[in-house]
Design a protein around this motif. Structure first.
Motif, short mmCIF file in Angstrom:
data_model
loop_
_atom_site.label_atom_id
_atom_site.label_comp_id
_atom_site.label_asym_id
_atom_site.label_seq_id
_atom_site.Cartn_x
_atom_site.Cartn_y
_atom_site.Cartn_z
N GLN A 79 3.27 -14.54 3.89
CA GLN A 79 4.70 -14.33 4.15
C GLN A 79 5.30 -13.28 3.22
O GLN A 79 6.50 -13.02 3.26
N THR A 80 4.50 -12.72 2.32
CA THR A 80 5.02 -11.72 1.39
C THR A 80 4.59 -10.33 1.84
O THR A 80 3.71 -10.17 2.68
N GLU A 81 5.22 -9.34 1.24
CA GLU A 81 4.91 -7.94 1.55
C GLU A 81 4.60 -7.21 0.24
O GLU A 81 5.17 -7.55 -0.80
N PRO A 82 3.78 -6.16 0.30
CA PRO A 82 3.60 -5.32 -0.88
C PRO A 82 4.93 -4.69 -1.27
O PRO A 82 5.78 -4.47 -0.39
N HIS A 83 5.15 -4.43 -2.56
CA HIS A 83 6.40 -3.80 -2.98
C HIS A 83 6.16 -2.33 -3.35
O HIS A 83 5.04 -1.81 -3.21
N ALA A 84 7.21 -1.69 -3.82
CA ALA A 84 7.15 -0.24 -4.08
C ALA A 84 6.06 0.13 -5.10
O ALA A 84 5.52 1.24 -5.06
N GLY A 85 5.73 -0.79 -6.00
CA GLY A 85 4.67 -0.52 -6.99
C GLY A 85 3.30 -0.47 -6.33
O GLY A 85 2.47 0.40 -6.64
N HIS A 86 3.02 -1.41 -5.40
CA HIS A 86 1.74 -1.37 -4.67
C HIS A 86 1.65 -0.06 -3.87
O HIS A 86 0.61 0.59 -3.84
N VAL A 87 2.75 0.29 -3.22
CA VAL A 87 2.76 1.49 -2.38
C VAL A 87 2.53 2.74 -3.25
O VAL A 87 1.81 3.66 -2.87
N ALA A 88 3.14 2.74 -4.45
CA ALA A 88 2.98 3.89 -5.35
C ALA A 88 1.50 4.06 -5.73
O ALA A 88 1.00 5.20 -5.78
N LEU A 89 0.79 2.96 -5.98
CA LEU A 89 -0.64 3.08 -6.34
C LEU A 89 -1.45 3.62 -5.16
O LEU A 89 -2.38 4.42 -5.36
N ALA A 90 -1.09 3.23 -3.96
CA ALA A 90 -1.78 3.78 -2.78
C ALA A 90 -1.47 5.28 -2.67
O ALA A 90 -2.37 6.08 -2.37
N ARG A 91 -0.24 5.67 -2.96
CA ARG A 91 0.11 7.11 -2.91
C ARG A 91 -0.67 7.88 -3.96
O ARG A 91 -1.10 9.00 -3.73
N LEU A 92 -0.85 7.27 -5.13
CA LEU A 92 -1.61 7.94 -6.20
C LEU A 92 -3.03 8.22 -5.71
O LEU A 92 -3.57 9.31 -5.89
N GLU A 93 -3.64 7.21 -5.07
CA GLU A 93 -5.02 7.39 -4.59
C GLU A 93 -5.09 8.52 -3.55
O GLU A 93 -5.98 9.36 -3.61
N HIS A 94 -4.15 8.51 -2.61
CA HIS A 94 -4.26 9.46 -1.51
C HIS A 94 -3.73 10.85 -1.87
O HIS A 94 -4.08 11.83 -1.23
N GLY A 95 -2.90 10.93 -2.93
CA GLY A 95 -2.30 12.22 -3.28
C GLY A 95 -2.99 12.95 -4.42
O GLY A 95 -2.70 14.12 -4.67
N HIS A 96 -3.89 12.26 -5.14
CA HIS A 96 -4.54 12.86 -6.31
C HIS A 96 -5.89 13.44 -5.89
O HIS A 96 -6.54 12.90 -5.02
N ARG A 97 -6.30 14.53 -6.55
CA ARG A 97 -7.64 15.07 -6.22
C ARG A 97 -8.73 14.18 -6.82
O ARG A 97 -9.88 14.17 -6.36
N ALA A 98 -8.40 13.42 -7.89
CA ALA A 98 -9.40 12.59 -8.58
C ALA A 98 -9.51 11.22 -7.89
O ALA A 98 -8.55 10.75 -7.30
N PRO A 99 -10.69 10.59 -8.02
CA PRO A 99 -10.80 9.23 -7.47
C PRO A 99 -9.94 8.23 -8.25
O PRO A 99 -9.87 8.29 -9.48
N VAL A 100 -9.28 7.37 -7.51
CA VAL A 100 -8.44 6.32 -8.10
C VAL A 100 -8.96 4.99 -7.57
O VAL A 100 -8.97 4.76 -6.36
N THR A 101 -9.42 4.13 -8.46
CA THR A 101 -9.96 2.83 -8.05
C THR A 101 -9.11 1.72 -8.64
O THR A 101 -8.74 1.79 -9.83
#
Ligand code: BJW
Ligand code: ZN
Length: 251
Positions: A79-101
């Protein structure tokens, strides 16, 4: 060492320059989605004995009670949703040239739901079920049962696919997280009290190997004194700003 507090410019620069980034998350990462943390006031374990619910012995004593506790948490999580912090980490992974795990201790699945692709679930998942006796496992189980179902192969009670105290973490996942902690340039540690082993040691391996440590946690932890940067605020507040700044500097 005294960490630099709230120095977003310098922390973002370290993230932007990194060739490999490891993010380690704990229960505080999901607090702003409405999922309670474990320790501290209003934590899941306030007034509850850890041994009763988060050990194999506790499950053996009261399979139905422990199952019900996890079933309630599974329902709550869905019943919960990811918040802006979770989304920011996903953006970091997809927007950075380096691998983000992301190496997470959380079992709630929110990082993947926010769009992160490289997530190591070190303490398992609320949405897997496995046999308490043989190796039978049911992946991606979203059903609710009031009693633990029985294993279709051996008849033993099924249990949540999570890691309890005294149990080994999945070896392949732990080995990967340990290797990354020794290879990465920056470790971002978010929302963990940093007291549960072996995950609590990962940032220390990284520090020893020369990585920059950045902590996001409103409370001081045993790790804070060895961090280069500390942001003593909520993840949902810090991460979007930090990631925006870092991505703006990535070449
Ligand atoms: C925010 C925020 C916001 C709030 N933004 N932040 C003696 C010495 C050393 C080790 C041991 C020992 N005796 C036994 C051990 C081993 C044991 C251990 O570490 N015990 C210590 C507690 C002493 N570890 C194990 O048993 C592990 N297995 C193992 O080591 O195998 C080998 C071995 C076995 C036996 C003996 C020796 C070796 C397994 C650990 C499994 C942990 N499992 C749990 C339950 C999972 C299932 C479930 O969810 O029910 O995992 S326990 C619980 O703690 C859960 C969490 O993943 C884990 C970590 O908690 P976390 O995430 O840090 O949450 P909190 O609540 O503690 O902290 C939240 C933080 O967020 C706080 O700091 C807040 O300030 C912050 N926060 N709001 C940012 N908005
Ligand atoms: Zn079985």
């Amino acid at each position: 060492m005294i960490p630099r507090i709230d120095d977003a410019e310098a922390a973002a620069r370290a993230l932007a320059r990194a060739e490999s980034i490891l993010v380690i998350t704990g229960a505080g990462m999901s607090a702003e989605s409405g999922i309670p943390t474990f320790r501290g006031p209003d934590g899941l374990w306030e007034g509850r004995s850890v041994e009763d619910v988060a050990t194999p012995e506790g499950f053996a004593r009261d399979p139905a009670g422990v199952w019900q506790w996890y079933s309630d948490r599974r329902r709550n999580c869905l019943q919960t949703e990811p918040h802006a912090g979770h989304v920011a980490l996903a953006r970091l992974e997809h927007g950075h040239r380096a691998p983000v795990t992301i190496a997470t201790q959380n079992i709630d699945g929110l990082h993947r739901r926010a769009g992160s692709g490289d997530v190591i679930e070190l303490h398992g998942s609320l949405f897997t079920t496995r046999c308490s006796k043989c190796s039978h496992q049911v992946p991606e189980d979203r059903a609710f049962y009031s009693e633990p179902p029985t294993c279709e192969y051996c008849g033993a009670p099924m249990r949540p696919g999570v890691v309890w105290f005294g149990e080994m973490l999945p070896a392949d996942r732990l080995l990967r997280a340990q290797a990354l902690s020794q290879e990465c340039d920056v470790v971002l540690v978010v929302g963990t009290s940093a007291v549960v082993q072996p995950v609590a040691s990962l940032p220390l391996y990284a520090r020893h190997s020369g990585a920059t440590l950045v902590e996001v946690n409103p409370q001081e932890t045993p790790l804070t004194p060895v961090c280069h940067f500390a942001f003593p605020h909520a993840a949902g507040e810090v991460l979007p700003q930090l990631v925006d700044r870092a991505l703006a500097m990535v070449e």
